[in-house]
Write a protein that holds these residues in place. Structure first.
Motif, PDB file in Angstrom:
ATOM      1  N   GLU A  47       0.903  -1.046  -0.028  1.00  0.00           N
ATOM      2  CA  GLU A  47       0.080   0.051   0.026  1.00  0.00           C
ATOM      3  C   GLU A  47       0.724   1.193  -0.117  1.00  0.00           C
ATOM      4  OE1 GLU A  47      -3.748   1.669  -0.059  1.00  0.00           O
ATOM      5  OE2 GLU A  47      -3.230  -0.203  -0.484  1.00  0.00           O
ATOM      6  N   LEU A  48       1.982   1.348   0.782  1.00  0.00           N
ATOM      7  CA  LEU A  48       2.576   2.589   0.727  1.00  0.00           C
ATOM      8  C   LEU A  48       3.607   2.564  -0.383  1.00  0.00           C
ATOM      9  CD1 LEU A  48       3.999   2.231   4.509  1.00  0.00           C
ATOM     10  CD2 LEU A  48       2.359   3.911   3.640  1.00  0.00           C
ATOM     11  N   GLY A  49       3.963   1.546  -0.785  1.00  0.00           N
ATOM     12  CA  GLY A  49       4.513   1.478  -2.299  1.00  0.00           C
ATOM     13  C   GLY A  49       3.675   2.124  -3.452  1.00  0.00           C
ATOM     14  N   GLN A  50       2.416   1.807  -3.568  1.00  0.00           N
ATOM     15  CA  GLN A  50       1.498   2.268  -4.322  1.00  0.00           C
ATOM     16  C   GLN A  50       1.395   3.855  -4.114  1.00  0.00           C
ATOM     17  OE1 GLN A  50      -2.148  -0.013  -4.120  1.00  0.00           O
ATOM     18  NE2 GLN A  50      -0.931  -1.813  -5.194  1.00  0.00           N
ATOM     19  N   ILE A  51       1.313   4.151  -2.997  1.00  0.00           N
ATOM     20  CA  ILE A  51       1.110   5.667  -2.398  1.00  0.00           C
ATOM     21  C   ILE A  51       2.229   6.307  -2.740  1.00  0.00           C
ATOM     22  CG2 ILE A  51       0.657   7.266  -0.638  1.00  0.00           C
ATOM     23  CD1 ILE A  51      -0.999   4.951   0.653  1.00  0.00           C
ATOM     24  N   SER A  52       3.334   5.824  -2.614  1.00  0.00           N
ATOM     25  CA  SER A  52       4.619   6.602  -2.948  1.00  0.00           C
ATOM     26  C   SER A  52       4.631   6.945  -4.419  1.00  0.00           C
ATOM     27  CB  SER A  52       5.798   5.877  -2.450  1.00  0.00           C
ATOM     28  OG  SER A  52       6.931   6.399  -2.864  1.00  0.00           O
ATOM     29  N   SER A  53       4.176   5.753  -5.176  1.00  0.00           N
ATOM     30  CA  SER A  53       4.485   5.995  -6.682  1.00  0.00           C
ATOM     31  C   SER A  53       3.356   6.952  -7.256  1.00  0.00           C
ATOM     32  CB  SER A  53       4.316   4.477  -7.378  1.00  0.00           C
ATOM     33  OG  SER A  53       5.227   3.791  -7.106  1.00  0.00           O
ATOM     34  N   ALA A  54       2.045   6.795  -6.663  1.00  0.00           N
ATOM     35  CA  ALA A  54       0.942   7.912  -7.191  1.00  0.00           C
ATOM     36  C   ALA A  54       1.388   9.292  -6.714  1.00  0.00           C
ATOM     37  CB  ALA A  54      -0.353   7.240  -6.485  1.00  0.00           C
ATOM     38  N   LEU A  55       2.001   9.538  -5.604  1.00  0.00           N
ATOM     39  CA  LEU A  55       2.494  10.798  -5.183  1.00  0.00           C
ATOM     40  C   LEU A  55       3.603  11.348  -5.919  1.00  0.00           C
ATOM     41  CD1 LEU A  55       2.240  10.676  -0.998  1.00  0.00           C
ATOM     42  CD2 LEU A  55       0.917  11.730  -2.879  1.00  0.00           C
ATOM     43  N   ALA A  56       4.619  10.451  -6.292  1.00  0.00           N
ATOM     44  CA  ALA A  56       5.464  10.898  -7.363  1.00  0.00           C
ATOM     45  C   ALA A  56       5.065  11.294  -8.606  1.00  0.00           C
ATOM     46  CB  ALA A  56       6.501   9.844  -7.532  1.00  0.00           C
ATOM     47  N   GLY A  57       4.049  10.539  -9.009  1.00  0.00           N
ATOM     48  CA  GLY A  57       3.318  11.030 -10.188  1.00  0.00           C
ATOM     49  C   GLY A  57       2.437  12.340 -10.249  1.00  0.00           C
ATOM     50  N   LEU A  58       2.001  12.605  -9.020  1.00  0.00           N
ATOM     51  CA  LEU A  58       1.198  13.642  -8.868  1.00  0.00           C
ATOM     52  C   LEU A  58       2.117  14.855  -8.644  1.00  0.00           C
ATOM     53  CD1 LEU A  58      -1.436  15.110  -8.068  1.00  0.00           C
ATOM     54  CD2 LEU A  58      -1.055  14.558  -5.535  1.00  0.00           C
ATOM     55  N   LEU A  59       3.257  14.780  -8.053  1.00  0.00           N
ATOM     56  CA  LEU A  59       4.406  15.791  -8.190  1.00  0.00           C
ATOM     57  C   LEU A  59       4.865  15.992  -9.361  1.00  0.00           C
ATOM     58  CD1 LEU A  59       6.654  14.854  -4.944  1.00  0.00           C
ATOM     59  CD2 LEU A  59       4.923  16.878  -5.156  1.00  0.00           C
ATOM     60  N   THR A  60       5.117  15.035 -10.261  1.00  0.00           N
ATOM     61  CA  THR A  60       5.321  15.393 -11.683  1.00  0.00           C
ATOM     62  C   THR A  60       4.377  16.192 -12.383  1.00  0.00           C
ATOM     63  OG1 THR A  60       6.739  13.065 -11.850  1.00  0.00           O
ATOM     64  CG2 THR A  60       6.012  14.342 -13.924  1.00  0.00           C
ATOM     65  N   LEU A  61       3.268  15.842 -12.248  1.00  0.00           N
ATOM     66  CA  LEU A  61       1.787  16.503 -12.768  1.00  0.00           C
ATOM     67  C   LEU A  61       1.935  17.992 -12.377  1.00  0.00           C
ATOM     68  CD1 LEU A  61      -0.731  16.503 -14.483  1.00  0.00           C
ATOM     69  CD2 LEU A  61      -1.773  15.939 -12.032  1.00  0.00           C
ATOM     70  N   GLU A  80      -6.761  13.680  -1.426  1.00  0.00           N
ATOM     71  CA  GLU A  80      -7.555  12.901  -0.180  1.00  0.00           C
ATOM     72  C   GLU A  80      -7.467  11.613  -0.424  1.00  0.00           C
ATOM     73  OE1 GLU A  80     -10.642  11.208   1.425  1.00  0.00           O
ATOM     74  OE2 GLU A  80     -10.661  11.266  -0.659  1.00  0.00           O
ATOM     75  N   PRO A  81      -7.507  11.084  -1.533  1.00  0.00           N
ATOM     76  CA  PRO A  81      -7.516   9.389  -1.733  1.00  0.00           C
ATOM     77  C   PRO A  81      -6.180   8.958  -1.035  1.00  0.00           C
ATOM     78  CG  PRO A  81      -8.205  10.427  -3.642  1.00  0.00           C
ATOM     79  CD  PRO A  81      -7.727  11.547  -2.913  1.00  0.00           C
ATOM     80  N   PHE A  82      -5.006   9.612  -1.256  1.00  0.00           N
ATOM     81  CA  PHE A  82      -3.520   9.075  -0.923  1.00  0.00           C
ATOM     82  C   PHE A  82      -3.696   9.400   1.057  1.00  0.00           C
ATOM     83  CE2 PHE A  82      -2.557  11.024  -4.882  1.00  0.00           C
ATOM     84  CZ  PHE A  82      -2.424   9.815  -5.845  1.00  0.00           C
ATOM     85  N   ALA A  83      -4.170  10.473   1.223  1.00  0.00           N
ATOM     86  CA  ALA A  83      -4.270  10.709   2.489  1.00  0.00           C
ATOM     87  C   ALA A  83      -5.246   9.484   3.381  1.00  0.00           C
ATOM     88  CB  ALA A  83      -5.018  12.231   3.032  1.00  0.00           C
ATOM     89  N   ARG A  84      -6.322   9.303   2.662  1.00  0.00           N
ATOM     90  CA  ARG A  84      -7.135   8.224   3.315  1.00  0.00           C
ATOM     91  C   ARG A  84      -6.314   7.029   3.328  1.00  0.00           C
ATOM     92  NH1 ARG A  84     -10.432   6.548  -0.430  1.00  0.00           N
ATOM     93  NH2 ARG A  84     -10.947   8.715  -0.883  1.00  0.00           N
ATOM     94  N   ARG A  85      -5.620   6.593   2.143  1.00  0.00           N
ATOM     95  CA  ARG A  85      -4.971   5.206   2.406  1.00  0.00           C
ATOM     96  C   ARG A  85      -3.688   5.332   3.208  1.00  0.00           C
ATOM     97  NH1 ARG A  85      -3.918   3.774  -3.957  1.00  0.00           N
ATOM     98  NH2 ARG A  85      -3.013   1.964  -3.054  1.00  0.00           N
TER      99      ARG A  85
END
Length: 97
Positions: A47-61, A80-85
């Motif tokens: 879960e934390l790995g997926q969140i980390s990857s998604a946040l990296a993508g968000l930062l790129t965006l 919000e979805p990342f905070a919840r996860r």
């Protein structure tokens, strides 16, 4: 030929067997608990790995030059979805302590 064991040796063997029988349920429970801890840690890690990857993508965006202004509500909807996860992963890890 094997020598005949003494009564003291037989008594010691009986005590060892009895102790092993008493410990067996506890060892099985310990193995189950260990597996449960392993499963929770593995799930939290994924879960934390997926969140980390998604946040990296968000930062790129967010770093892209075409995006100069995002409304607060848009940023909230992205984060919000990342905070919840993260909260769920944190709670799963808290169960271990």
């Amino acid at each position: 030929m094997n020598p005949i064991p003494s009564l003291i040796e037989l008594d010691r063997l009986i005590q060892q067997l009895h102790a092993q029988r008493l410990c067996k349920p506890e060892l099985e429970r310990l193995a189950q608990c260990s597996q449960h801890v392993h499963d929770i840690c593995h799930t939290a890690s994924l879960e934390l790995g997926q969140i980390s990857s998604a946040l990296a993508g968000l930062l790129t965006l967010l770093d892209q030059s075409e995006i100069e202004h995002l409304e607060r509500e848009q940023v909230y909807c992205l984060l919000e979805p990342f905070a919840r996860r993260l909260q769920q992963a944190y709670e799963a890890l808290q169960e271990l302590s």
